[in-house]
Design an enzyme around this catalytic site. Structure first.
Site, mmCIF file in Angstrom:
data_model
loop_
_atom_site.group_PDB
_atom_site.id
_atom_site.type_symbol
_atom_site.label_atom_id
_atom_site.label_comp_id
_atom_site.label_asym_id
_atom_site.label_seq_id
_atom_site.Cartn_x
_atom_site.Cartn_y
_atom_site.Cartn_z
ATOM 1 N N HIS A 194 -0.402 -3.371 0.646
ATOM 2 C CA HIS A 194 -0.099 -4.318 -0.435
ATOM 3 C C HIS A 194 -0.587 -5.710 -0.023
ATOM 4 O O HIS A 194 -0.473 -6.090 1.149
ATOM 5 C CB HIS A 194 1.407 -4.333 -0.721
ATOM 6 C CG HIS A 194 1.745 -5.092 -1.966
ATOM 7 N ND1 HIS A 194 1.773 -6.470 -2.007
ATOM 8 C CD2 HIS A 194 2.014 -4.670 -3.228
ATOM 9 C CE1 HIS A 194 2.063 -6.855 -3.248
ATOM 10 N NE2 HIS A 194 2.214 -5.779 -4.002
ATOM 11 N N GLU B 13 -4.942 -3.845 -7.534
ATOM 12 C CA GLU B 13 -4.122 -5.021 -7.804
ATOM 13 C C GLU B 13 -4.889 -6.290 -7.453
ATOM 14 O O GLU B 13 -4.878 -6.716 -6.291
ATOM 15 C CB GLU B 13 -2.855 -4.983 -6.941
ATOM 16 C CG GLU B 13 -1.918 -3.848 -7.238
ATOM 17 C CD GLU B 13 -0.495 -4.237 -6.905
ATOM 18 O OE1 GLU B 13 0.335 -4.251 -7.805
ATOM 19 O OE2 GLU B 13 -0.217 -4.570 -5.740
HETATM 20 P P1 PGA Z 1 3.996 -8.160 -10.280
HETATM 21 O O1 PGA Z 1 3.817 -7.475 -8.848
HETATM 22 O O2 PGA Z 1 4.149 -7.062 -11.294
HETATM 23 O O3 PGA Z 1 5.231 -8.991 -10.123
HETATM 24 O O4 PGA Z 1 2.754 -8.968 -10.512
HETATM 25 C C1 PGA Z 1 2.973 -6.378 -8.668
HETATM 26 C C2 PGA Z 1 2.853 -6.105 -7.196
HETATM 27 O O5 PGA Z 1 2.739 -7.065 -6.420
HETATM 28 O O6 PGA Z 1 2.879 -4.959 -6.767
#
Ligand code: PGA
Length: 260
Positions: free
Chosen positions: A98, A168
């Site tokens: 992450h 992401e």
């Molecule tokens: P968010 O986080 O939905 O608050 O943008 C997603 C993540 O960091 O996995």
């Protein structure tokens, strides 16, 4: 049988107490268990894992996941928690790589070791990748390619075909947000990731690979990401801490068409 859509809740460093964590899990469970076409995975802070999973003999529905793990299996590593420990506490999935962990210093080399450690522990890794920023020359594509390839170094073809990838983009995650990503951007990047995967696992497996979109997903935008984003599911941070909002997202996912 069609692949279920995957919706992952990443609670990050919340809530503050086990009592609140239990209440949130039970509230989200209520919606999740009624759905047939969505697989929900809840990733609480690791300290709550065991308490949430034991009433269900470590196999709760929705499934539980951990938010990270150490890249080594054993040894003198103060404060570290192994993938095996996560699995024994009830985690069937582990988020690895992450961006918030990478920002704390985890390298792609370590992430690749985590991927293997999670598989060795009998769980499934959810590998997070994403560029920090976009540039008009397209250098971010090379950045993403390097990150993906390095994060899969030493991971077998078979395992690559079994893991889940979460795209992401850092600039779209709610804590950093510059702007929300568009479903079109998600679609393009999912396609690009499949192309990169194809060179490792072949075209057919890459086409079927499970790719999620994450970054400021909420009740309003989730449907568009599922319909037009080229992904088989979502990774939800902030909105997953609100059982009502998260429940709505799950219900919308249940109605959205399958990708495959
Ligand atoms: P968010 O986080 O939905 O608050 O943008 C997603 C993540 O960091 O996995």
């Amino acid at each position: 049988m069609a692949q279920k859509k995957i919706v992952v809740a990443n609670w990050k460093m919340a809530p503050d107490t086990l009592k609140e964590a239990k209440a949130l899990y039970l509230a989200e469970r209520k919606t999740a268990t009624g759905l047939r076409r969505v697989q929900t995975i809840i990733c609480p802070p690791v300290i709550y894992l065991h308490s949430l999973s034991t009433p269900y003999a470590l196999r709760p529905t929705p499934a539980l996941g951990a938010q990270s793990c150490f890249h080594l299996k054993s040894g003198a590593h103060t404060g570290a928690l192994s993938a095996e420990m996560m699995a024994r506490a009830g985690a069937r999935y582990v988020l690895v790589g992450h961006s918030e962990r990478r920002a704390e210093g985890e390298s792609s080399v370590q992430v690749a070791m985590q991927v293997n450690a999670v598989f060795d522990a009998g769980a499934t890794p959810i590998l997070c990748v994403g560029e920090r920023e976009r540039d008009e020359h397209g250098f971010f594509l090379k950045y993403l390619e390097d990150q993906l390839i390095e994060s899969l170094h030493g991971v077998s073809k078979k395992r690559i075909g079994m893991l889940i990838i979460a795209y992401e983009p850092l600039w779209a995650i709610s804590s950093e947000q510059l702007r929300p990503a568009t479903p079109k951007e998600s679609e393009q990047m999912a396609l690009y990731l499949r192309k990169l995967l194809a060179s490792k696992i072949g075209l057919k497996a890459a086409r079927e690979a499970l790719i999620l979109y994450g970054g400021s997903v909420d009740v309003k935008n989730c449907e568009a990401f599922l319909r037009e984003g080229g992904v088989g599911g979502l990774l939800v941070g902030r909105a997953s801490l609100d059982a009502k909002q998260f429940g709505e997202i799950l219900k919308i996912a249940e109605r959205a068409p399958q990708l495959h």
